[in-house]
Design a protein around this motif. Structure first.
Motif, PDB file in Angstrom:
ATOM      1  N   HIS A 199       0.830  -1.213   0.000  1.00  0.00           N
ATOM      2  CA  HIS A 199       0.000   0.000   0.000  1.00  0.00           C
ATOM      3  C   HIS A 199       0.859   1.254   0.000  1.00  0.00           C
ATOM      4  N   LEU A 241      -1.115   4.319  -1.710  1.00  0.00           N
ATOM      5  CA  LEU A 241      -2.469   4.261  -1.171  1.00  0.00           C
ATOM      6  C   LEU A 241      -2.453   4.641   0.303  1.00  0.00           C
ATOM      7  N   ASP A 242      -1.270   4.569   0.897  1.00  0.00           N
ATOM      8  CA  ASP A 242      -1.112   4.917   2.308  1.00  0.00           C
ATOM      9  C   ASP A 242       0.202   5.686   2.422  1.00  0.00           C
ATOM     10  N   ASP A 281      -3.381  15.005  -2.890  1.00  0.00           N
ATOM     11  CA  ASP A 281      -4.214  13.847  -3.252  1.00  0.00           C
ATOM     12  C   ASP A 281      -4.366  13.758  -4.766  1.00  0.00           C
ATOM     13  N   SER A 309      -3.075  10.717  -7.010  1.00  0.00           N
ATOM     14  CA  SER A 309      -4.066   9.976  -7.787  1.00  0.00           C
ATOM     15  C   SER A 309      -3.630   9.884  -9.237  1.00  0.00           C
ATOM     16  N   ARG A 310      -3.086  10.991  -9.751  1.00  0.00           N
ATOM     17  CA  ARG A 310      -2.642  10.979 -11.148  1.00  0.00           C
ATOM     18  C   ARG A 310      -1.494   9.986 -11.324  1.00  0.00           C
ATOM     19  N   ARG A 347      -1.000   7.292  -9.618  1.00  0.00           N
ATOM     20  CA  ARG A 347      -1.568   5.939  -9.607  1.00  0.00           C
ATOM     21  C   ARG A 347      -2.247   5.631 -10.929  1.00  0.00           C
ATOM     22  N   PHE A 398      -2.485  -2.027 -10.163  1.00  0.00           N
ATOM     23  CA  PHE A 398      -2.655  -2.881  -8.982  1.00  0.00           C
ATOM     24  C   PHE A 398      -3.377  -4.179  -9.331  1.00  0.00           C
TER      25      PHE A 398
END
Ligand SMILES: Nc1ncnc2c1ncn2[C@@H]1O[C@H](COP(=O)(O)OP(=O)(O)OP(=O)(O)O)[C@@H](O)[C@H]1O
Ligand SMILES: [Mg+2]
Lengths: 223, 393
Positions: A48, A53-54, A73, A77-78, A80, A86
């Protein structure tokens, strides 16, 4: 080129559980890395944090040379959406979407246009050998097929790094082997993969192995 | 940006149709509220349209001018009042009557109280078109009978005199101020001029020669082009009584009747209150469904975050889902409300008036309710930590 760099990562879960105790880890482009360790050793926590994600309690996580600690954030997010893919133990498919639409969801947040998403999803689905199941619903697919749809969704955005957490954990041995072979092929085609498992025989098929014990990495040693 | 909204809307719609039964149930409250609002506005609007249509058929183009009677004095218009009224451009018909303050009786020995409610009016032959009247039997006063002892009865007056079934072939006679008059006709009912229904009419020339009538009318009736009616109304007092315009009162019988029939108002307020409660409950229903949905779909939220959804994307997805849910109820309610209004109007033979402004307001209201109801669940969804969401079972 360095895809991911963890430096001195400590993660304390609420309640005082120290899941990671100072992890240093570098993933280079083109590597196939297996992180192996017993249950509760901190594998999922590590994945994570690698996947942003963490956030770690202490230490830094760099994605393609960028410190993620300073990112908002939206920026995370971009990252990811564009650079990471994943695969989880459960395939997490959306029941009301066909296989190809589930794969296209992997591009939904990457800024790809609607029509292109569909076309790229078809290609990714073909890559995992499920072109003929394109319009099937998740409920019509076997566990292995569902997991392959999940893998197609993870690779559809051509990520710099694919992160997999026990992707064969819910599959029988034969099906699990097929999924592992798929990872092997993807790596052979140039994908960078970091896979987490508690199963040493699964880890054995990977080029680089790292062991995790009680939140600490023992690089290069496989029990 | 628009593509982004399209994507978010598609996701929201996916959420709504993934659980059709639950969506329908939670949209029901909003649907009920919107349907009630539409029925409460649509049905009275149709009724009003029907009233307007009836009034206009009966004579929305009619005006009545009277002189306010000062105590003791008998005031009247000048002799030529009706002719002056007819000279106003938009006026199409004009006529006048004068109250002779006399009594009509069936026989010379009858009890005068029996016919006490009937007034005796001096009239000219042009009265009938000016009040949109109709002759039920016989004829009205003519140039020929204007100077003769002939009388025409209003519908109610004929009833009270026991002459409703009057037949022109068998003339009957009544007594006015002791004099014998031949009944030559009976008028049909006139809902816009009930005072004329309760009157009998004698020729103005005969009234001059036998009753000492000075020729000055007390009431002027006229009809004018409907669009010009208020302009006519304004100039009428000065035209009819140049010396004392302040004493002239002009009324429009259609307005009086409309006011009398407009009694739905209080009920509408009550139903609108109920609709408000239904909408509130509907909004809470949507919010409740969304909260449950967010809890159930934590893994989906976690997955979307892993796929690169921002908090904002997750928030938008659930917000749009709530809005669509509410809008679904709004659309259903609109349909029910419109069908109900059309059906009721058809049943009553009314013209259908669909309150489009209310339809638009209702749908906009549904969007607002959905947005308000979705706000808390959406924010909650966006705050879910991705790792915990993925770990949820
Ligand atoms: N959200 C949390 N809150 C508190 N403690 C947690 C949380 N998540 C994990 N832990 C704890 O952190 C430690 C590491 O958990 P983690 O899930 O990373 O292990 P794992 O190696 O993935 O185990 P498994 O093989 O069973 O999946 C465990 O002791 C676990 O109880
Ligand atoms: Mg785990």
């Amino acid at each position: 080129m360095t895809v991911l760099r963890l430096t001195g990562v400590v993660k304390e879960h609420p309640g005082g559980v120290r899941a990671l105790r100072g992890v240093d880890l570098v993933v280079e482009q083109g590597e196939d890395l297996a992180i192996v360790g017993p249950s509760g050793s901190g594998k999922s926590t590590l994945l994570h944090i690698m996947g942003t994600l963490d956030r770690p309690t202490r230490g830094t996580v760099e994605l393609a040379g960028q410190d993620t600690g300073a990112m908002t954030d939206t920026e995370l997010s971009r990252a990811r959406a564009r650079n990471l893919g994943f695969v989880f133990q459960q395939s997490h498919l959306v029941d009301r979407l066909t296989a190809v639409d589930n794969v296209a969801t992997g591009l939904l947040y990457a800024g790809t246009r609607r029509r292109e998403r569909r076309a790229l999803a078809e290609v990714a689905l073909e890559r995992v050998g499920l072109a003929h199941r394109r319009t099937h619903w998740p409920s019509q697919l076997s566990g292995g097929e569902r997991q392959r749809v999940g893998i197609a969704r993870a690779l559809v955005n051509r990520p710099a790094l694919i992160l997999a957490d026990e992707p064969t954990g819910a599959l029988d041995q034969a099906t699990g082997r097929q999924v592992l072979e798929l990872f092997g092929e993807l790596h052979a085609e140039g994908a960078t993969i970091a896979l987490i498992t508690h199963d040493p025989t699964v880890a054995a098929t990977f080029g680089r192995r790292v062991e995790i014990r009680d939140g600490e990495l023992l690089d290069g040693v496989v029990a | 940006m628009t593509g982004h909204l399209v994507d978010a809307s598609a996701l929201g719609w996916l959420g709504v149709r993934s659980r059709p039964g639950r969506s329908a149930m939670s949209a029901l409250g909003v649907a009920l509220g919107i349907a009630t609002v539409l029925l409460v506005t649509g049905i009275p609007a149709s009724g009003q349209a029907d009233l307007d249509r009836r009034l206009s058929a009966m004579g929305a183009d009619m005006l009545v001018a009277q002189v306010a009677a000062l105590e003791g004095s008998t005031v009247a218009f000048p002799e030529e009042a009706a002719a002056m009224a007819r000279r106003i451009g938009p006026v199409t018909f004009g006529s006048a009557v004068a109250n002779l303050h006399s009594k009509v009786m069936r026989t010379p020995f009858a009890d005068p109280n029996e016919s006490a409610g009937i007034s005796v009016l001096a009239a000219t032959p042009d009265l009938v078109p000016a009040v949109r009247g109709e002759v039920a039997t016989g004829t009205f006063l003519t140039e020929a009978t204007r100077g003769l002892p002939a009388v025409v009865l209003g519908a109610a007056a004929a009833r009270w005199l026991g002459l409703s079934t009057f037949d022109a072939a068998h003339p009957v006679q009544v007594f006015v101020a002791g004099e014998r008059f031949t009944v030559v006709g009976v008028l049909a009912p006139m809902p816009l001029a009930p005072e004329l229904e309760q009157a009998v009419f004698v020729g103005d020339e005969f009234a001059r020669s036998h009753f000492g009538f000075d020729g000055r009318p007390t009431v002027v009736y006229l009809r004018a082009v409907e669009s010009e009616i208020s302009a006519v109304r304004d100039v009428l007092p000065a035209t009819l009584a140049p010396s004392t315009p302040g004493l002239v009162s002009v009324s429009r019988p259609a307005d009086v009747l409309a006011a009398k029939e407009a009694t739905h108002g209080t009920f509408a307020a009550l139903f609108l209150g109920l609709a408000g409660v239904a909408l509130l409950v509907g909004g809470i229903g949507v919010a409740n469904t969304m909260v449950v949905s967010v809890l159930e779909r934590r893994r989906e939220i976690g997955l979307r975050r892993a796929l690169g959804a921002r908090r904002h994307d997750v928030r938008l997805q659930f917000l749009i889902e709530a809005v669509l849910l509410s809008l679904l109820g709004g659309a259903g309610g609109t349909l029910v409300g419109m069908v109900g209004t059309v059906g009721y109007a058809a049943l009553r033979g009314w013209p259908v008036v669909l309150p489009w402004a209310t339809v638009a307001a209702g749908l906009a209201g549904a969007v607002v309710i959905g947005a308000l109801a979705g706000l808390y669940p959406a924010v909650r969804a966006s705050r879910t930590s991705p790792t915990e969401a993925l770990a949820a079972v």
